[in-house]
Design an enzyme around this catalytic site. Structure first.
Site, PDB file in Angstrom:
ATOM      1  N   CYS A 191     107.129 -38.220  79.425  1.00  0.00           N
ATOM      2  CA  CYS A 191     106.516 -38.880  80.507  1.00  0.00           C
ATOM      3  C   CYS A 191     105.002 -38.517  80.462  1.00  0.00           C
ATOM      4  O   CYS A 191     104.208 -39.254  80.690  1.00  0.00           O
ATOM      5  CB  CYS A 191     106.984 -38.593  81.972  1.00  0.00           C
ATOM      6  SG  CYS A 191     108.798 -38.632  82.243  1.00  0.00           S
TER       7      CYS A 191
ATOM      8  N   CYS B  13     109.306 -35.336  82.385  1.00  0.00           N
ATOM      9  CA  CYS B  13     109.540 -34.276  81.275  1.00  0.00           C
ATOM     10  C   CYS B  13     108.219 -34.425  80.465  1.00  0.00           C
ATOM     11  O   CYS B  13     107.216 -35.370  80.809  1.00  0.00           O
ATOM     12  CB  CYS B  13     110.758 -34.703  80.409  1.00  0.00           C
ATOM     13  SG  CYS B  13     110.562 -36.370  79.740  1.00  0.00           S
TER      14      CYS B  13
ATOM     15  N   ASP C 187      71.360 -14.701  77.932  1.00  0.00           N
ATOM     16  CA  ASP C 187      72.627 -14.531  77.298  1.00  0.00           C
ATOM     17  C   ASP C 187      73.431 -16.079  77.038  1.00  0.00           C
ATOM     18  O   ASP C 187      74.181 -16.095  76.267  1.00  0.00           O
ATOM     19  CB  ASP C 187      73.410 -13.781  78.045  1.00  0.00           C
ATOM     20  CG  ASP C 187      72.977 -12.372  78.333  1.00  0.00           C
ATOM     21  OD1 ASP C 187      72.440 -11.924  77.265  1.00  0.00           O
ATOM     22  OD2 ASP C 187      72.833 -11.737  79.291  1.00  0.00           O
TER      23      ASP C 187
ATOM     24  N   ASP D 276      76.090  -7.579  76.206  1.00  0.00           N
ATOM     25  CA  ASP D 276      74.562  -7.573  76.590  1.00  0.00           C
ATOM     26  C   ASP D 276      74.359  -6.088  77.165  1.00  0.00           C
ATOM     27  O   ASP D 276      75.448  -5.549  77.941  1.00  0.00           O
ATOM     28  CB  ASP D 276      74.277  -8.537  77.476  1.00  0.00           C
ATOM     29  CG  ASP D 276      72.785  -8.479  77.793  1.00  0.00           C
ATOM     30  OD1 ASP D 276      71.687  -8.241  77.219  1.00  0.00           O
ATOM     31  OD2 ASP D 276      72.463  -8.344  79.231  1.00  0.00           O
TER      32      ASP D 276
END
Length: 739
Positions: free
Chosen positions: A21, A18, A633, A428
């Site tokens: 844990c 769970c 870029d 771009d």
């Protein structure tokens, strides 16, 4: 994977049940000196740890997990064929414990159901000792895993789902044993063995269904791994050798027969064919390949025979990098998961306190301690926080997996989560919205006809690698023109070229070179000015020598990608502002923006200024995504909230981006935002269902309206419903494929 300063490790964790844990494992790892970050993924049963390579080692990491009460194994992601994380961890919830528990619990359940429904043909109860005999193996053999995991949690000073199940079912079982031993000789007390046995059976069933469902979330990874051929046909010493992939070396010539899967990344040395790259790029149509073209391992060859020179092997191949990228994204923790972690850290202790209050309230006020124990058990069982821990990671696993299958690689969960809220997409221009290589758009001849001028220009540049020269040569080849050898070539950097073709002394270049050569270009200046206003580059071809004259004008442009206009239109329909940034001149940027319907654009922007523009847009327009493909870029991609790189671009751009598009199709940008929105919606739905089960169920159980068996069924259903809801994302299809 590690360097002298920093290291990254991925661990397979066994035994988590769970969200509590996962939280405990994470805390245990973070306590280690040298650990910078630790992220535990419950759905994948993995942990990703970063920190000092000197202070940490795999043994120390494993020891920290073991100390927290779980088993661990450090995964080697650089192997030739790394397996999916889920397949590396043996599930603790197989089918046979469910089957055995069901067989033992069925008689108990039948008696309980008969009593509920008041069946007339049911005469009497199962003997108490037989009930005990049926329930005991379920409680202490098949349910031993809950005691073991719950004990480890207690030793670590925390709680988890296993502790809730162990305490709750033990209370019901212990009460039944007490009543059975203290009952009068001829009296048959009401026992609750069926409660403990059926709850454990339902929890095992829920976890088994959950495990099966979780395995479906990794189908994308398994599909990618399945693309790797086990053998390759290698040509050595003029002999064909069938070699396992481990023996193939860089530079080997690999033969790919028609219909075969390409075994390696490489460059075609001989042959031409069409390749199906759909499972790698998401591109449905076969791609034509010829000598000199790159091929990617995993592609399917068409009807031609190919000979491929190997350029990448193993974990350096494109396919291996894709697998690592997707696995890494699935293992990462989304920002919203941190809220879930905070809740789950205090959830189990609060539930145990509520169960204790329920016990005391019903026992002291109502005076019925049997009913008090049952209601407390129902509180413990309904509150198991399995669904809470699975809500976010399962949706992310399915979302990133289905996106990868359609050519959208999402590097981390944060990019996936943020993309849903993107308000502005910055493009771009060159290579992103345009093809990235110039074409001859228009030719105006003066002294000769168009074909003669084109043939002369192409002949003069036949040995050049300049992009404009290639555009001229390609145009001449497309027309089937015969080229002549050029002599006395002299290139002038940034301006053009001089040379002789046949008996003609020629010069080809820009207006500045024409002026230096004393050539008059005024006759075509008006047309040239109009073309330049539209963003086209203009070159001039002229004859020198005894009879200097202008021969013609050539205009070059970078054609828009076929899907660019629809891509921008779809983003605008999604309510996203589109912006164009270009290093080209104002005319070129303006022309592209007008054709695509982009209102805001920036021209003649230096690489370092692109990031500044993105930063400004973030401040004024909300979350910003940047789309690019070049080295220039990279700063802007890193500055944006979400960086989106075209895979046809540079590795630098791809590393700086959170999302990579495996084919240079700008339409995938809106698809990336769409899958993000759908995934985030699933996360919110899952969290709603996970919380609603507990918010509604715990009060009902506390006030006695929820039987422990029904609580167990609801708890199992909650986990299964969360995973099943996430799996509906697999039905998503990108609209780019429909263009």
């Amino acid at each position: 994977m590690e360097n002298q300063q920093n290291g990254t490790w991925t661990l397979a964790i066994k035994g988590m049940s769970c969200a509590s844990c996962a939280s405990r494992v994470e805390k245990g790892l973070l306590k280690l000196p040298g650990v910078a970050t630790a992220e535990v993924n419950l759905a994948l049963e993995t942990a990703q740890v970063t920190g000092s390579a000197q202070a940490l080692s795999p043994d120390k990491l494993v020891a920290a997990v073991v100390a927290a009460g779980y088993q661990a194994q450090v995964l080697n992601l650089e192997e030739e064929q790394p397996a999916s994380f889920v397949n590396n961890v043996e599930s603790a919830y197989g089918w046979w414990p469910v089957a055995v528990a069901t067989l033992l619990s069925l008689p108990l359940a039948l008696g309980m159901v008969a009593e509920w429904l008041g069946w007339m043909f049911w005469h009497g109860h199962i003997a108490g000792w037989l009930q005990c005999a049926l329930a005991t193996p379920v409680q202490f053999w098949l349910g031993w895993r809950f005691y073991k995991a719950g004990w480890h949690a207690l030793k670590a000073g925390a709680g988890n789902m296993d502790l809730l199940v162990a305490v709750g079912t033990s209370a019901a079982y212990g009460l039944s044993v007490y009543l059975l031993l203290n009952a009068p000789h001829d009296d048959m007390p009401h026992l609750y063995f069926e409660t403990s046995a059926i709850v454990i059976t339902l929890v095992l069933l829920g976890k088994w269904l959950e495990t099966r469902a979780k395995s479906k979330t990794t189908e994308a990874i398994r599909a990618l791994n399945a693309l790797r051929p086990e053998q390759a046909t290698v040509i050595r010493n003029n002999q064909e050798l069938q070699l396992p992939m481990a023996l193939v070396r860089l530079g080997d010539l690999v033969m790919v027969r028609p219909g075969e899967r390409v075994a390696v990344d490489g460059i075609i040395k001989q042959g031409d064919s069409q390749l199906d790259e759909s499972l790698i790029t998401g591109e449905n149509m076969p791609v034509t390949k010829k000598a000199g073209d790159k091929v990617t391992g995993g592609s399917i060859n068409g009807e031609g025979l190919l000979y491929v020179s190997t350029t990448a092997l193993g974990h350096e191949s494109v396919l291996a990098r894709i697998v690592r990228l997707v696995e890494s994204a699935q293992a990462k923790k989304a920002p919203i998961q941190r809220l879930v972690d905070k809740v789950s850290a205090v959830f189990v202790p609060v539930v145990i306190l509520l169960a204790f209050i329920t016990l005391l309230a019903w026992g002291l006020i109502g005076g019925d301690w049997q009913l008090a124990i049952l209601n407390a058990v129902a509180v413990l069982v309904i509150a198991c926080p399995c669904a809470l821990g699975l809500a976010t990671p399962t949706a992310i696993m399915v979302g990133t997996g289905v996106a990868a299958r359609h050519g959208i690689l999402i590097k981390d969960a944060e990019a996936l989560e943020l993309a849903h809220a993107v308000k502005t997409v910055v493009f771009d221009k060159t290579g992103t919205l345009t093809e990235g290589h110039p074409k001859l758009i228009e030719l105006v001849a003066v002294a000769y006809d168009d074909d003669q001028v084109l043939a002369l220009a192409a002949s003069l540049q036949s040995g050049s690698e300049h992009p404009l020269a290639k555009a001229v040569i390609n145009a001449a080849h497309d027309k089937g023109l015969l080229l002549q050898p050029a002599q006395h070539i002299h290139a002038v950097s940034g301006k053009g070229v001089y040379g002789t073709v046949g008996e003609l002394e020629l010069v080809l270049g820009n207006a500045s070179l024409m002026q230096e050569s004393g050539l008059d270009i005024s006759a075509l200046q008006p047309q040239a000015a109009a073309l330049q206003t539209q963003g086209y580059s203009v070159s001039w071809l002229a004859e020198q020598g005894a009879n200097p004259q202008l021969l013609g004008m050539l205009a070059f442009g970078d054609a828009l990608k076929n899907s660019a206009k629809k891509a921008v239109s779809r983003l605008q329909q999604q309510g996203v502002l589109t912006v164009l940034i270009s290093g080209d001149n104002h005319g070129s940027a303006s022309s592209v923006a007008n054709q695509l319907g982009i209102i805001r654009f920036y021209a003649q922007v230096l690489p370092e200024d692109k990031a500044n523009i993105v930063k400004e847009l973030k401040q004024n327009e909300g979350l910003v995504a940047m789309v690019g493909d070049g080295i220039n870029d990279a700063p802007a991609l890193a500055e944006a909230n979400v960086g989106i790189a075209m895979s046809g671009g540079t590795d630098v751009a791809m590393h700086a981006a959170g999302i990579t598009l495996m084919r240079g199709d700008p339409a995938l940008v809106s698809d990336a935002i769409e899958i993000s929105r759908r995934t985030y919606a699933k996360i919110r739905q899952n969290l709603f269902w996970a919380f609603i089960y507990n918010v509604v169920g715990i009060p009902l159980a506390a006030f006695g309206f929820l039987n422990p068996v029904i609580a167990g069924a609801a708890m199992a259903l909650s986990s299964f419903s969360v995973v099943s809801n996430a799996l509906t994302l697999k039905l998503w299809r990108p609209q780019a494929d429909e263009m």
